[in-house]
Design a protein around this motif. Structure first.
Motif, PDB file in Angstrom:
ATOM      1  N   UNK A  16     -48.011 -24.685  73.563  1.00 37.79           N
ATOM      2  CA  UNK A  16     -46.897 -25.339  74.242  1.00 37.79           C
ATOM      3  C   UNK A  16     -45.622 -24.883  73.545  1.00 37.79           C
ATOM      4  N   UNK A  17     -44.795 -24.164  74.284  1.00 44.06           N
ATOM      5  CA  UNK A  17     -43.632 -23.522  73.677  1.00 44.06           C
ATOM      6  C   UNK A  17     -42.349 -24.283  73.997  1.00 44.06           C
ATOM      7  N   UNK A  18     -41.324 -24.002  73.212  1.00 44.83           N
ATOM      8  CA  UNK A  18     -40.029 -24.628  73.425  1.00 44.83           C
ATOM      9  C   UNK A  18     -39.933 -26.031  72.880  1.00 44.83           C
ATOM     10  N   UNK A  19     -40.671 -26.314  71.807  1.00 44.37           N
ATOM     11  CA  UNK A  19     -40.639 -27.653  71.201  1.00 44.37           C
ATOM     12  C   UNK A  19     -39.351 -27.805  70.393  1.00 44.37           C
ATOM     13  N   UNK A  35     -51.501 -24.799  69.537  1.00 48.10           N
ATOM     14  CA  UNK A  35     -50.308 -24.176  68.951  1.00 48.10           C
ATOM     15  C   UNK A  35     -49.060 -24.702  69.627  1.00 48.10           C
ATOM     16  N   UNK A  36     -47.963 -24.677  68.884  1.00 48.68           N
ATOM     17  CA  UNK A  36     -46.649 -24.979  69.446  1.00 48.68           C
ATOM     18  C   UNK A  36     -45.722 -23.829  69.134  1.00 48.68           C
ATOM     19  N   UNK A  37     -44.731 -23.659  70.001  1.00 46.98           N
ATOM     20  CA  UNK A  37     -43.721 -22.642  69.780  1.00 46.98           C
ATOM     21  C   UNK A  37     -42.362 -23.275  69.591  1.00 46.98           C
ATOM     22  N   UNK A  38     -41.627 -22.779  68.619  1.00 51.10           N
ATOM     23  CA  UNK A  38     -40.257 -23.217  68.377  1.00 51.10           C
ATOM     24  C   UNK A  38     -39.348 -22.013  68.576  1.00 51.10           C
ATOM     25  N   UNK A  39     -38.339 -22.161  69.426  1.00 55.13           N
ATOM     26  CA  UNK A  39     -37.494 -21.040  69.810  1.00 55.13           C
ATOM     27  C   UNK A  39     -36.243 -20.990  68.937  1.00 55.13           C
ATOM     28  N   UNK A  65     -48.112 -23.025  64.137  1.00 55.78           N
ATOM     29  CA  UNK A  65     -46.677 -23.096  64.370  1.00 55.78           C
ATOM     30  C   UNK A  65     -46.143 -21.684  64.593  1.00 55.78           C
ATOM     31  N   UNK A  66     -45.671 -21.418  65.805  1.00 54.43           N
ATOM     32  CA  UNK A  66     -45.211 -20.086  66.182  1.00 54.43           C
ATOM     33  C   UNK A  66     -43.694 -20.101  66.314  1.00 54.43           C
ATOM     34  N   UNK A  67     -43.035 -19.221  65.600  1.00 53.86           N
ATOM     35  CA  UNK A  67     -41.591 -19.091  65.711  1.00 53.86           C
ATOM     36  C   UNK A  67     -41.242 -17.984  66.683  1.00 53.86           C
ATOM     37  N   UNK A  68     -40.409 -18.300  67.674  1.00 57.01           N
ATOM     38  CA  UNK A  68     -40.025 -17.340  68.703  1.00 57.01           C
ATOM     39  C   UNK A  68     -38.633 -16.785  68.378  1.00 57.01           C
ATOM     40  N   UNK A  69     -38.542 -15.454  68.358  1.00 58.54           N
ATOM     41  CA  UNK A  69     -37.306 -14.782  67.979  1.00 58.54           C
ATOM     42  C   UNK A  69     -36.964 -13.715  69.013  1.00 58.54           C
TER      43      UNK A  69
END
Length: 223
Positions: A16-19, A35-39, A65-69
């Motif tokens: 689930x992305x954009x947390x 997993x979660x995504x943080x943008x 914990x996935x960091x989106x860049x």
């Protein structure tokens, strides 16, 4: 949840992305979301300022914990990994294989997202040396979260031709089509942002539960 388990062929994982909110992140953990995504792209509607991301540290070992860049260069992703805020980097911009090599040489695991318009967009996918490839809708200047689907047949073909390269499917996945997406493409994971929201950055947990049920209940066909 480790990156290796998230990217394993079975069962299909859900990200689930954009947390943006600590409470939402904690609810995802309680639900057993993988997993979660943080943008961390400042122009995103779901931007999370690194200075406000301390709550991610408390979730270490509980959820991937996935960091989106987006075109950030290596310094910020590396710093957030070293600070214990994220486990995995997601390059979601126009990064080249040469730029991604800096992370690979530093031993930092990463995913490479590719906006798919046609077969030509996938020609260099393997060149990144990524832990996994994320296929999303082609949306120049927006970089994800559009709610648009991609060509699932193209994604399925790519997965079948690259069985050793984990494929994460994104783009327009919602509760109504989640099972169909899994069956059509056979990805290792699904990545959902707009399909799990009340508004950008605020999660709708009825949708999250439906996505989770659909992912777990889907039958994966052979590539």
């Amino acid at each position: 949840m480790t990156a290796e388990r998230f990217l394993a062929p079975s069962p299909v994982s859900l990200k689930i992305c954009g947390v943006t909110l600590a409470d939402d992140a904690e609810r995802l953990v309680a639900m057993g979301i993988d997993a979660l995504g943080a943008n961390f792209w400042p122009h995103s509607k779901r931007y999370l300022d690194p200075a406000a991301a301390g709550f991610l540290r408390e979730l270490q070992g509980c959820i991937l914990r996935v960091g989106v860049f987006v075109n950030a260069g290596p310094d910020l992703p590396r710093r957030l990994v070293e600070e214990g805020l994220i486990d995995l980097v997601q390059l979601h911009g126009d990064e080249t294989p040469e730029e991604a090599a800096v992370l690979r040489e530093a031993g930092i695991p990463f995913l490479k997202a590719i906006g798919v318009k046609g077969l030509a967009d996938l020609e260099r996918a393997r060149d990144f040396g990524a832990a996994g490839i994320l296929l999303d809708a082609h949306a120049p200047g927006i970089y994800g979260g559009t709610g648009q689907t991609i060509d699932w047949e193209l994604a399925r073909s790519f997965a079948a031709q690259n069985p050793d390269l984990p494929l994460i499917l994104a783009g327009g996945i919602v509760p109504a089509n989640v099972s169909e997406a899994v069956q059509a493409v056979s990805p290792v994971a699904l990545d959902v942002a707009s399909g799990a929201e009340i508004s950008p950055g605020v999660k709708d947990f009825r949708k999250v539960a439906a996505l989770q049920a659909g992912t777990r209940g889907a039958t994966i066909s052979d590539p």
